[in-house]
Motif scaffolding. Structure first.
Motif, PDB file in Angstrom:
ATOM      1  N   ALA A 117       0.786  -1.232   0.000  1.00 38.29           N
ATOM      2  CA  ALA A 117       0.000   0.000   0.000  1.00 38.29           C
ATOM      3  C   ALA A 117       0.820   1.286   0.000  1.00 38.29           C
ATOM      4  O   ALA A 117       0.336   2.322  -0.434  1.00 38.29           O
ATOM      5  CB  ALA A 117      -0.935   0.011   1.207  1.00 38.29           C
ATOM      6  N   VAL A 118       2.064   1.235   0.465  1.00 38.12           N
ATOM      7  CA  VAL A 118       2.839   2.462   0.639  1.00 38.12           C
ATOM      8  C   VAL A 118       4.147   2.450  -0.149  1.00 38.12           C
ATOM      9  O   VAL A 118       4.482   3.416  -0.824  1.00 38.12           O
ATOM     10  CB  VAL A 118       3.137   2.697   2.144  1.00 38.12           C
ATOM     11  CG1 VAL A 118       3.964   3.950   2.340  1.00 38.12           C
ATOM     12  CG2 VAL A 118       1.837   2.773   2.939  1.00 38.12           C
ATOM     13  N   ARG A 119       4.875   1.362  -0.065  1.00 32.30           N
ATOM     14  CA  ARG A 119       6.226   1.281  -0.636  1.00 32.30           C
ATOM     15  C   ARG A 119       6.200   1.440  -2.154  1.00 32.30           C
ATOM     16  O   ARG A 119       5.489   0.717  -2.855  1.00 32.30           O
ATOM     17  CB  ARG A 119       6.826  -0.075  -0.283  1.00 32.30           C
ATOM     18  CG  ARG A 119       8.229  -0.270  -0.786  1.00 32.30           C
ATOM     19  CD  ARG A 119       8.624  -1.740  -0.585  1.00 32.30           C
ATOM     20  NE  ARG A 119       9.944  -2.003  -1.064  1.00 32.30           N
ATOM     21  CZ  ARG A 119      10.242  -2.219  -2.344  1.00 32.30           C
ATOM     22  NH1 ARG A 119       9.308  -2.161  -3.267  1.00 32.30           N
ATOM     23  NH2 ARG A 119      11.481  -2.467  -2.703  1.00 32.30           N
ATOM     24  N   PRO A 120       6.973   2.394  -2.693  1.00 29.73           N
ATOM     25  CA  PRO A 120       7.015   2.554  -4.153  1.00 29.73           C
ATOM     26  C   PRO A 120       7.778   1.400  -4.816  1.00 29.73           C
ATOM     27  O   PRO A 120       8.756   0.905  -4.281  1.00 29.73           O
ATOM     28  CB  PRO A 120       7.745   3.882  -4.346  1.00 29.73           C
ATOM     29  CG  PRO A 120       8.483   4.126  -3.087  1.00 29.73           C
ATOM     30  CD  PRO A 120       7.777   3.381  -1.996  1.00 29.73           C
ATOM     31  N   GLU A 132      -3.450   2.437  -0.644  1.00 28.79           N
ATOM     32  CA  GLU A 132      -4.616   2.685   0.189  1.00 28.79           C
ATOM     33  C   GLU A 132      -5.354   3.877  -0.392  1.00 28.79           C
ATOM     34  O   GLU A 132      -4.755   4.820  -0.887  1.00 28.79           O
ATOM     35  CB  GLU A 132      -4.186   3.002   1.617  1.00 28.79           C
ATOM     36  CG  GLU A 132      -3.621   1.803   2.332  1.00 28.79           C
ATOM     37  CD  GLU A 132      -3.162   2.130   3.738  1.00 28.79           C
ATOM     38  OE1 GLU A 132      -2.999   3.316   4.071  1.00 28.79           O
ATOM     39  OE2 GLU A 132      -2.968   1.180   4.500  1.00 28.79           O
ATOM     40  N   VAL A 133      -6.639   3.822  -0.339  1.00 27.88           N
ATOM     41  CA  VAL A 133      -7.460   4.878  -0.899  1.00 27.88           C
ATOM     42  C   VAL A 133      -8.356   5.427   0.195  1.00 27.88           C
ATOM     43  O   VAL A 133      -8.995   4.670   0.921  1.00 27.88           O
ATOM     44  CB  VAL A 133      -8.327   4.347  -2.061  1.00 27.88           C
ATOM     45  CG1 VAL A 133      -9.231   5.425  -2.604  1.00 27.88           C
ATOM     46  CG2 VAL A 133      -7.445   3.781  -3.157  1.00 27.88           C
ATOM     47  N   PHE A 134      -8.389   6.741   0.300  1.00 22.18           N
ATOM     48  CA  PHE A 134      -9.285   7.400   1.243  1.00 22.18           C
ATOM     49  C   PHE A 134     -10.382   8.059   0.439  1.00 22.18           C
ATOM     50  O   PHE A 134     -10.119   8.865  -0.446  1.00 22.18           O
ATOM     51  CB  PHE A 134      -8.530   8.442   2.076  1.00 22.18           C
ATOM     52  CG  PHE A 134      -9.449   9.264   2.926  1.00 22.18           C
ATOM     53  CD1 PHE A 134      -9.987   8.731   4.087  1.00 22.18           C
ATOM     54  CD2 PHE A 134      -9.803  10.546   2.563  1.00 22.18           C
ATOM     55  CE1 PHE A 134     -10.843   9.467   4.877  1.00 22.18           C
ATOM     56  CE2 PHE A 134     -10.667  11.298   3.341  1.00 22.18           C
ATOM     57  CZ  PHE A 134     -11.191  10.752   4.506  1.00 22.18           C
ATOM     58  N   VAL A 135     -11.613   7.686   0.717  1.00 21.61           N
ATOM     59  CA  VAL A 135     -12.751   8.276   0.031  1.00 21.61           C
ATOM     60  C   VAL A 135     -13.579   9.008   1.072  1.00 21.61           C
ATOM     61  O   VAL A 135     -14.118   8.386   1.987  1.00 21.61           O
ATOM     62  CB  VAL A 135     -13.603   7.195  -0.667  1.00 21.61           C
ATOM     63  CG1 VAL A 135     -14.799   7.807  -1.358  1.00 21.61           C
ATOM     64  CG2 VAL A 135     -12.753   6.399  -1.643  1.00 21.61           C
ATOM     65  N   PRO A 136     -13.694  10.323   0.957  1.00 19.24           N
ATOM     66  CA  PRO A 136     -14.529  11.054   1.910  1.00 19.24           C
ATOM     67  C   PRO A 136     -15.963  10.528   1.886  1.00 19.24           C
ATOM     68  O   PRO A 136     -16.468  10.127   0.836  1.00 19.24           O
ATOM     69  CB  PRO A 136     -14.466  12.499   1.415  1.00 19.24           C
ATOM     70  CG  PRO A 136     -13.230  12.560   0.578  1.00 19.24           C
ATOM     71  CD  PRO A 136     -13.054  11.194  -0.014  1.00 19.24           C
TER      72      PRO A 136
END
Length: 163
Positions: A117-120, A132-136
């Protein structure tokens, strides 16, 4: 450790950590993934005893997948997993001492999630395979926004006047 990597997305789908892994552990890990992700066309693996066991081969055939075993002594035929194993060793295992199996399972699962989710990843244009996706909350359900709001006006009620 049993490492399962998707060759297309480069996502690490699972890492099973145990003192000993047998054929039933492979079936258990793969069945969990097949329920969540669907059955793949092929499963590539080395020729370890847990993978060439007749029960694993029969189970893989039974669910509709095919096996793609690499030639003995040819790790380059399984490049994605070998690359993943090198990253796992360099970025985590070489710097850790695990005192319990549970500690190893927790720390390794945490690293797997970070890896996905984070490491390029250079091979993915320096993006992670499963960010990871943040959807309001308000954008997650646009139909709720299109619905008219309930009326806030109170109805007018006239009282009869007494004469």
């Amino acid at each position: 450790m049993l490492n399962v990597v998707d060759e297309f997305t480069h996502e690490c789908l699972a890492i099973r950590v145990a003192r000993r892994l047998e054929a039933i552990d492979v079936i258990d890990a793969l069945s969990d993934l097949f329920i969540l992700r669907a059955v793949p066309g092929h499963i590539r693996s080395d020729n370890g005893p847990e993978f060439i066991a007749k029960s694993v081969q029969a189970w893989i055939t039974g669910v509709g997948a095919k096996t793609a075993y690499i030639s003995p002594g040819s790790p380059w035929e399984n490049g994605y997993v070998e690359s993943f194993n090198a990253r796992l060793r360099d970025e985590l295992l070489n710097g850790e001492i695990f005192y319990t199996l549970k500690e190893a399972q927790i720390v390794i699962e945490s690293w797997r999630r970070h890896y996905n989710a984070v490491r390029p990843h250079a091979s993915l244009g320096y993006r992670p395979p499963a960010p990871e996706v943040f959807v309001p909350a308000l954008t997650a359900w646009p139909p709720a926004l299109a619905r008219p709001a309930a009326s806030t006006k109170l109805p007018i009620v006239e009282r009869p006047t007494a004469h």
